[in-house]
Design an enzyme around this catalytic site. Structure first.
Site, PDB file in Angstrom:
ATOM      1  CB  SER A  47      -0.935   0.020   1.210  1.00 38.56           C
ATOM      2  OG  SER A  47      -1.892  -1.010   1.128  1.00 38.56           O
ATOM      3  N   GLY A 261      -4.436  -2.127  -0.764  1.00 43.18           N
ATOM      4  CA  GLY A 261      -3.610  -1.822  -1.921  1.00 43.18           C
ATOM      5  C   GLY A 261      -3.281  -0.346  -1.956  1.00 43.18           C
ATOM      6  CB  CYS A 288      -7.200  -1.013   3.411  1.00 46.78           C
ATOM      7  SG  CYS A 288      -6.211   0.494   3.394  1.00 46.78           S
ATOM      8  N   GLY A 332      -4.595   6.980   2.316  1.00 46.76           N
ATOM      9  CA  GLY A 332      -4.657   8.410   2.056  1.00 46.76           C
ATOM     10  C   GLY A 332      -5.966   8.856   1.453  1.00 46.76           C
ATOM     11  CG  HIS A 372      -4.466  -2.736   7.445  1.00 47.89           C
ATOM     12  ND1 HIS A 372      -4.150  -3.578   6.404  1.00 47.89           N
ATOM     13  CD2 HIS A 372      -4.484  -1.487   6.932  1.00 47.89           C
ATOM     14  CE1 HIS A 372      -3.980  -2.861   5.301  1.00 47.89           C
ATOM     15  NE2 HIS A 372      -4.170  -1.595   5.599  1.00 47.89           N
ATOM     16  CD  GLU A 374      -3.750  -6.621   8.090  1.00 44.35           C
ATOM     17  OE1 GLU A 374      -2.936  -5.761   7.728  1.00 44.35           O
ATOM     18  OE2 GLU A 374      -4.982  -6.437   8.058  1.00 44.35           O
TER      19      GLU A 374
END
Length: 394
Positions: A47, A261, A288, A332, A372, A374
């Site tokens: 990312s 990504g 995300c 962003g 996130h 994870e």
């Protein structure tokens, strides 16, 4: 003698520091990350493609790097900026020092500048385009290059980081990710840090042939996401993010995952079209960039944040429970709440700036979060979301 390196911003500001890592010249959007640990995960997170990352924590590199904690096959960011690089590596898991790792990976590093001044400038004026160079040390030339660099808006950076072909994922979670009390997913149980035999058995585990099949669309996926899906006793097939809905459904999945990504989600029309083609046919879970793409596929819009959310300390309210989760984030862009169609419901909210952190489709089995869960590197507050996805599968 230490080699000089300069960082120039598009507003004319120039920082001069000492070089480490690789030599060269790179451009990208300059942003900052507030994490105290996890620099190796940050370096290898796809990312960050197209970005020069400054760490706000003052000393980076003290525990070195190792082969187990990477989140992709190589570092993807354009450049790395720190206040102080630790000369001493002190951790029993370390394979080597940060400086050597960046040099081999071709990542230009800068240390010794006032990172607080840099971050304050980015917070006040927003993320800026910049150039990091050990080659050209002329301030005016570097500023002109920064101003001419392409930035992130309107670019398709996903195609630069996706895998070339489909793969069957076989790597489980590290035993270090399975400390007692953290295993909130529906899977085969927790491996204790003090149980190396159990850890080896965990590493050797493979799902049953009739286990639920998850197809993960990889737009630049962190590997720990795939590890979590595999840990839920699922068969996991990773497809390049350019795959079509027909490609996905031909694999007869029980569930579909949309990964994180880099960059701007709006130019990714192929991804949005694929998501529209699978919605309602199989359960969908996005993280995300996958969260933003799900929103776009349903008719919402996205916008660029002033300086983004990057760090492991973002507070998020979960409306259903009233619980505040401390989350890891790296993005962003965000979903515009005023553009949400009636079928999308906000489930999570960022308590710093009220941005949308989670969505749920009201009539179809689909949900997503901006952060996130994870947790690589931590915190672990949001791992329950993988269990929520698992409950949607047969």
């Amino acid at each position: 003698m230490p080699k000089t390196v300069k960082l120039a911003l598009e507003d004319g500001t120039v920082f001069t520091g000492t070089h480490f890592g690789a030599e060269g010249e790179v451009d990208g959007e300059v942003c900052f990350n507030t994490s105290m640990t996890g620099y190796q995960e940050i370096l290898t997170d796809p990312s960050y493609r197209g970005q020069i990352v400054a760490m706000t924590y003052t000393e980076i590199g003290n525990y070195g790097v190792n082969a187990e904690d990477v989140e992709s096959w190589k570092p993807h960011l354009a450049g790395f900026v720190v206040r102080e690089r630790s000369r001493r590596t002190s951790n029993f898991r370390a394979d080597g020092p940060l400086d050597e790792y960046l040099r081999k990976a071709g990542v230009v590093g800068l240390e010794g500048i006032d990172t607080r001044a840099l971050v304050r400038r980015l917070r006040i004026h927003g993320a800026m385009k910049g150039v990091l160079s050990t080659i050209d040390l002329d301030d005016a030339s570097l500023v002109a290059k920064a101003q001419a660099s392409p930035g992130l808006v309107g670019r398709d950076l996903v195609r630069e980081v996706i895998p070339e072909k489909a793969v069957s994922w076989q790597e489980p979670l590290s035993p270090w990710a399975l400390a007692p009390g953290l295993d909130s997913e529906k899977g085969s149980g927790t491996v204790s840090r003090n149980d190396p035999e159990g850890a080896s058995q965990k590493r050797a585990r493979t799902p049953f042939p009739d286990a639920p099949h998850v197809v993960a669309l990889d737009y630049g996926m962190k590997w720990n996401i795939a590890r979590h899906l595999f840990h839920m006793d699922c068969r996991v097939t990773v497809l390049p993010g350019t795959a079509t809905a027909e490609d996905v459904l031909a694999l007869e999945p029980d569930g579909i995952f949309l990964s994180n990504g880099p960059g701007d989600p709006e130019p990714l029309e192929y991804a949005q079209q694929c998501i529209r083609g699978v919605l309602g046919k199989k359960p969908v879970f996005g993280i995300c960039l996958g969260h933003q793409l799900l929103a776009l596929a349903c008719g919402a819009r996205t916008y660029k944040l002033k300086f983004g959310h990057r760090g492991a300390n973002q507070p998020v309210m979960h409306y259903a429970t009233g619980r505040v989760e401390i989350t890891t984030q790296n993005h962003g862009f965000a979903v515009d709440p005023d553009s949400l169609p009636a079928e999308l419901e906000v489930t999570h909210l960022n308590l710093n700036d009220d941005t949308v952190e989670g969505l749920r489709h009201r009539s179809l089995p689909a949900f997503s979060v901006q952060y996130h869960p994870e947790a690589s590197a931590g915190p672990h507050d949001s791992q329950y979301l993988f269990g929520q996805f698992r409950e949607m599968l047969p």
